[in-house]
Design an enzyme around this catalytic site. Structure first.
Site, short mmCIF file in Angstrom:
data_model
loop_
_atom_site.label_atom_id
_atom_site.label_comp_id
_atom_site.label_asym_id
_atom_site.label_seq_id
_atom_site.Cartn_x
_atom_site.Cartn_y
_atom_site.Cartn_z
N GLN A 87 0.80 -1.23 0.00
CA GLN A 87 0.00 0.00 0.00
C GLN A 87 0.83 1.28 0.00
OE1 GLN A 87 -3.18 0.13 2.87
NE2 GLN A 87 -3.88 -1.94 2.40
N HIS A 109 -8.20 -2.07 6.97
CA HIS A 109 -7.32 -2.48 8.07
C HIS A 109 -6.44 -1.27 8.37
CE1 HIS A 109 -4.61 -4.56 10.67
NE2 HIS A 109 -3.67 -4.81 9.77
N SER A 253 -16.16 -34.39 26.99
CA SER A 253 -16.28 -35.31 28.13
C SER A 253 -15.74 -34.67 29.40
CB SER A 253 -15.49 -36.59 27.84
OG SER A 253 -14.09 -36.31 27.84
#
Length: 334
Positions: A87, A109, A253
């Protein structure tokens, strides 16, 4: 302090009336933003490199891709959906000389804005609209009358006018249906990088590989190690996604739950937390950003070397073999 969240009633699409949205890049986020905005009645143009797969995808979706320079000259909002490391050079060479007075940079972002990689003219402000999901989900949720939640942030000099435009943009891509959370460029960038490095990519990858290697070195079959340390991770992450740690612990579990409580803290120790804080500090002070940007200035030799090495790990070879046995998996092999 509770986050400020905006919804449909807080956003007005008319704030984008008469404006041209220039989407730079037609990849994962770019294609979703462009199509959603167009379906919302907003004028959208695309910048993409001729001859690339993304260019052909844009043409197939009935856009007429322009060069970056052409798109920037026309655009009132310039939307970055390009890789972070590209960029700054593109901005300096192709975008800044062609920006309209009063244009708004829209980041998906915060990396380059936060780390000062864009030298913005005085008349140009920046905002961030960052969907918290991949582009294909942004598009599919929009088509299903839903929306992926987004983040909004205002750059230096931006105020209520720019916030209203940002919320209109978020509404145009479906974000206000899910909710738009107000943040800052610093907070988004630093938490995003930290999450990637410590948990989502770096942390999980190293945990899986180390556990796999431990079992194989102890003489267990690599196929068994793969199933226990890699394959079944998706089952647990899906439970996290649906209902957090409590739902995961409810679903497994009692043996697994007891092992969670008593052995987990022996893996994530005070030393691990100390290293997490060090990584966060490197993100906050710009050390990581400088390292990554410098790496790319010299054609990323370390990055490419490590990538090649990691792709040949035994875990990956075993995974390719076992995924062929599971026809229900949409296998992606690289």
């Amino acid at each position: 302090m509770a986050a400020k969240i905006y919804y449909e009633k807080d956003a007005d699409l008319s704030k984008l009336k008469g404006k041209t949205i220039a989407i730079l890049g037609y990849g994962s986020q770019g294609h979703a933003h462009a199509q959603n905005l167009r379906d919302s009645g907003i004028k959208v143009i695309i910048a993409e490199l001729k001859g690339t797969a993304n260019y052909e995808a844009a043409v197939k979706d009935k856009f007429k891709p322009l060069t970056t320079e052409e798109a920037v000259k026309e655009g009132d909002l310039i939307v970055f959906t390009l890789p972070d490391e590209l960029q700054a050079d593109i901005f300096r060479n192709q975008i800044r000389p062609n920006l309209k007075k009063g244009a708004i940079i829209v980041a998906t972002h915060g990396f380059n804005i936060h780390y000062g990689q864009f030298d913005l003219p005085e008349s140009v402000t920046a905002i961030m609209i960052a969907p918290k999901g991949p582009g294909h989900l942004v598009r599919s949720e929009f088509l299903n009358n839903g929306g992926v939640p987004c983040l909004i942030a205002l750059g230096e000099g931006a105020g209520d006018k720019e916030r209203a435009i940002g919320l209109a943009y978020a509404k145009g891509i479906g974000g206000t249906r899910g909710g738009v959370i107000e943040t800052t460029f610093a907070e988004e960038t630093e938490t995003d990088l930290f999450g990637e490095q410590v948990v989502l990519c770096g942390g999980v990858s190293e945990l899986v590989k180390s556990a796999f290697d431990t079992l194989v070195e102890a003489g267990y079959q690599p196929e068994m190690a793969y199933f226990e340390c890699m394959h079944e991770l998706k089952l647990i992450v899906d439970l996290f996604y649906q209902g957090g740690l409590n739902y995961m612990r409810y679903s497994v579990s009692n043996t697994a739950e007891y092992g969670d409580y008593t052995r987990g803290p022996r893996i994530i120790t005070d030393e691990t937390r100390k290293e997490m804080k060090k990584i966060l500090s490197e993100i906050q002070d710009g050390t990581f950003a400088r390292e990554w940007l410098l790496e790319n200035k010299v054609n990323a030799p370390h990055f490419k070397r490590v990538r090649a090495m990691q792709r040949n790990h035994q875990l990956e070879e075993i995974g390719k073999k076992l995924r062929k046995l599971m026809k229900w998996i949409d296998s992606k092999e690289f």
